[in-house]
Design a protein around this motif. Structure first.
Motif, PDB file in Angstrom:
ATOM      1  N   ALA A   7      50.159  -1.574  71.455  1.00  0.00           N
ATOM      2  CA  ALA A   7      51.447  -1.045  71.002  1.00  0.00           C
ATOM      3  C   ALA A   7      52.545  -2.048  70.964  1.00  0.00           C
ATOM      4  O   ALA A   7      53.698  -2.039  70.243  1.00  0.00           O
ATOM      5  CB  ALA A   7      51.869   0.335  72.029  1.00  0.00           C
ATOM      6  N   GLN A 348      53.091   6.196  70.569  1.00  0.00           N
ATOM      7  CA  GLN A 348      52.083   5.977  71.145  1.00  0.00           C
ATOM      8  C   GLN A 348      52.048   5.541  72.785  1.00  0.00           C
ATOM      9  O   GLN A 348      51.150   5.784  73.656  1.00  0.00           O
ATOM     10  CB  GLN A 348      51.444   4.658  70.622  1.00  0.00           C
ATOM     11  CG  GLN A 348      50.847   4.852  69.261  1.00  0.00           C
ATOM     12  CD  GLN A 348      50.146   3.849  68.415  1.00  0.00           C
ATOM     13  OE1 GLN A 348      50.373   2.631  68.809  1.00  0.00           O
ATOM     14  NE2 GLN A 348      49.523   3.989  67.515  1.00  0.00           N
ATOM     15  N   GLU A 351      52.344   8.528  74.864  1.00  0.00           N
ATOM     16  CA  GLU A 351      51.270   9.214  74.990  1.00  0.00           C
ATOM     17  C   GLU A 351      50.592   8.573  76.131  1.00  0.00           C
ATOM     18  O   GLU A 351      49.826   9.178  76.848  1.00  0.00           O
ATOM     19  CB  GLU A 351      50.402   9.183  73.749  1.00  0.00           C
ATOM     20  CG  GLU A 351      50.887  10.287  72.576  1.00  0.00           C
ATOM     21  CD  GLU A 351      50.059   9.933  71.297  1.00  0.00           C
ATOM     22  OE1 GLU A 351      49.333   9.043  71.452  1.00  0.00           O
ATOM     23  OE2 GLU A 351      50.687  10.547  70.277  1.00  0.00           O
ATOM     24  N   THR A 352      50.338   7.034  75.961  1.00  0.00           N
ATOM     25  CA  THR A 352      49.819   6.492  77.181  1.00  0.00           C
ATOM     26  C   THR A 352      50.373   6.643  78.495  1.00  0.00           C
ATOM     27  O   THR A 352      49.798   7.003  79.441  1.00  0.00           O
ATOM     28  CB  THR A 352      49.952   4.730  76.811  1.00  0.00           C
ATOM     29  OG1 THR A 352      49.407   4.672  75.571  1.00  0.00           O
ATOM     30  CG2 THR A 352      49.301   3.997  78.036  1.00  0.00           C
TER      31      THR A 352
END
Length: 625
Positions: A7, A348, A351-352
């Motif tokens: 990312a 992202q 979410e991680t």
């Protein structure tokens, strides 16, 4: 971590900068618990290409040999990223509110109302001090420190010793301390810590340093490594990095522990000194100190400011050393993606973070909403804002301070009014400041003035930041006369004039077209030799000279920024180059000057340099040759 590194690659479209500040304390996780992050967008472009191969080559599979390169791979146009339009030193718009006033005590030390007249001072302004709103804490024992930290979360704590030092002249601090002890008073670690914290919160670093020197000489209690680390921090703040480094070198080896170097590293980052920061980081590895989350976060802060391409390298190191990202690490990365307008990448990272079992706190939620608004994802922003608000806003007052600027950014006048109505009958100071900013951004100057007048009638004496916030509203709307009148009112009430006020005044005159007056204010402020003006203040004036093609004054501002201690940045060179372009004058040696400062041009700067090249070939020159 692999997801984070992936990312981190496509940071594209726009540059960014972040300023952070926290206490560089003995506890490795204190930084992640008390960060203040300031981030502002500027218009230059900068991309970070796929770094996978580069990262693997950089790591080379051998952590013992892992070193950060001492030369930059290429700087973004951040230049501290303080542009004339976006300041990097304003207060974080998403900090927690103050709690209602009450009194309490910790080991005989009074916890007083946040608005006690004696404790009101210019807020910490970092990135300029470049983002250091930090008070380097002299540590208590863990048990004592936990108690004090809880009391300090929403209050300022003061002691009789602090009041005595506050009243003492700079030259008599040691005499005051000697007299204090002769009168039968005992200076305990707790008392010294609280006094040190309060001195640093007021930015009275010289007095804090003198207190530290006295403690080291007299040793009223056994000093530990964290006490010496506090001394290092204060020397760096008052006398500069070379003096702090010299002090470290003279310390007995057994005292030169990880906390000492971590403190020095944080000050190198604060000074945006990439070379020295990397040198200190590598020194810590040579001394076989474990690589901590704190140290990695420091590098992330530095590279966000100075060389975003190296962010992926830090993440690679964290992955190979099995260092878990802290909440603050995620916050830095989320802000990075948001400022670069990479909303998909930002999501992202969220979410991680959630996959690791870490839920976004209110600050991160507000940061996400802010970036969604900036990128035009208004619906996503509003969904998060509803989560922040919860079911009952009156029971969730902490959300008001956060929501006011967000709804203003969306242009929702009714929502700003609805939220302010919840606060209006008994507002906290930060709610008032948020409301002034929100109404100002919506063009409702009279409503902003009404909130300011309410503050005047509610509080005995207002902090300078209240006047500065109102001044910025006047500056943004080119209301010079009202701005002047406000400054007079501030002086009449004994308000403290500091960097935030100077910054607002400079921009007030710049927006009114009175650049010479803004320059004069800035010069007088710098000559006071107490607190240096903010980076953005200098750039606001320099940008005006640049637009006019006034090479002489642009060069003068460039030089004055060096004199007050600002490290050369790409942003300054861009403004300087534009001054030469607008003046249609050759800029001999510009590339060499940048190289001497270890500054590498981005695409925009490269185009400026090509335009400035006095020896460039043209169709006509080829014919003449």
């Amino acid at each position: 971590m692999w997801a984070l590194r992936r990312a981190s690659h496509p940071l594209k479209n726009r540059g960014f900068t972040v300023g952070t500040s926290w206490a560089c304390s003995a506890k490795p996780d204190l930084a992640s618990r008390h960060p203040e992050v300031k981030a502002h967008i500027h218009g230059s472009t900068q991309s970070i290409s796929d770094r996978c191969r580069t990262m693997m080559r950089f790591g080379n599979g051998n952590l013992d040999a892992f070193k950060f390169s001492m030369c930059s791979c290429g700087l973004s146009s951040q230049a501290g990223a303080e542009s004339s339009n976006e300041e990097d030193n304003l207060e974080d718009g998403f900090s927690e509110l103050e709690t209602p006033a009450r009194s309490d005590t910790v080991q005989g030390i009074t916890v007083e109302d946040e608005n006690d007249d004696e404790l009101i001072s210019e807020p910490d302004i970092s990135e300029e001090d470049e983002l250091d709103a930090s008070a380097q804490e002299m540590q208590l024992s863990d048990t004592e420190m936990d108690v004090v930290e809880k009391k300090l979360q929403h209050k300022r704590v003061q002691s009789a010793l602090f009041k005595a030092l506050l009243a003492a002249s700079g030259s008599s601090i040691h005499l005051t301390l000697d007299g204090w002890v002769e009168e039968g008073n005992v200076i305990s670690r707790t008392e010294a810590t609280i006094t040190m914290l309060n001195l640093q919160k007021r930015r009275l670093y010289m007095k804090a340093l003198q207190l530290s020197e006295w403690l080291e000489a007299k040793k009223p209690f056994d000093l530990i490594e964290r006490d010496y680390a506090s001394h290092v921090d204060l020397i760096a703040k008052v006398r500069g990095l070379p003096k702090a480094e010299s002090y470290i070198e003279k310390m007995p080896k057994e005292l030169r522990g990880e906390v000492i170097y971590r403190t020095f590293l944080a000050n190198c980052v604060k000074a945006s000194n990439v070379k020295k920061a990397e040198e200190v980081f590598n020194k810590m590895k040579d001394l076989e100190f474990s690589v901590s989350t704190f140290s990695c976060n420091q590098l992330l802060i530095l590279y966000k400011r100075m060389d975003k391409k190296k962010i992926a390298d830090v993440l690679l190191l964290m992955e190979k050393e099995n260092i878990k990202p802290s909440l603050f690490t995620y916050r830095l990365l989320i802000d990075t993606k948001g400022q670069s307008n990479d909303i998909k990448g930002m999501d992202q990272i969220v979410e991680t973070m959630k996959a690791e079992g870490i839920e976004p706190n209110t600050q991160i939620q507000a940061l996400l909403a802010k970036h969604y608004v900036a990128a035009g994802f208004n619906e996503k922003a509003e969904n998060i804002m509803k989560e922040i608000e919860g079911g009952n806003l009156k029971e969730n007052r902490l959300a008001c301070r956060t929501l006011l600027p967000l709804y203003a950014a969306l242009g929702k006048v009714d929502e700003v009014g609805r939220i302010w109505e919840v606060c209006e009958s008994n507002p906290f100071l930060d709610e008032c400041l948020a409301a002034i900013e929100a109404w100002g951004n919506l063009g409702k100057v009279e409503d902003a003035e009404a909130v300011f007048d309410k503050m005047l009638s509610t509080y005995k004496r207002l902090p300078s930041r209240c006047y500065s916030t109102m001044l910025k509203v006047y500056a943004n709307h080119k209301m010079l006369a009202k701005g002047k009148d406000l400054v007079k009112r501030m002086a009449d009430k004994g308000g403290k004039i500091g960097p935030l006020t100077w910054d607002a005044l400079v921009k007030l005159y710049v927006e009114a077209g009175e650049v010479a007056k803004a320059d004069s204010i800035l010069q007088k402020a710098a000559q006071q030799n107490q607190l240096r003006p903010m980076f953005s203040s200098y750039m606001a004036v320099m940008d005006q000279y640049s637009k006019r093609g006034d090479v002489h004054n642009a060069e003068k501002m460039f030089h004055r920024m060096r004199q007050v201690g600002y490290v050369a940045r790409l942003r300054q060179f861009q403004a300087l180059a534009q001054a030469y372009i607008n003046a249609d004058a050759p800029a001999y040696g510009m590339r060499e000057r940048m190289k001497a400062d270890n500054i590498f041009p981005n695409r925009l700067m490269a185009a400026q340099l090509a335009q400035l090249d006095p020896f460039k070939k043209t169709a006509v020159s080829d014919l003449l040759d």
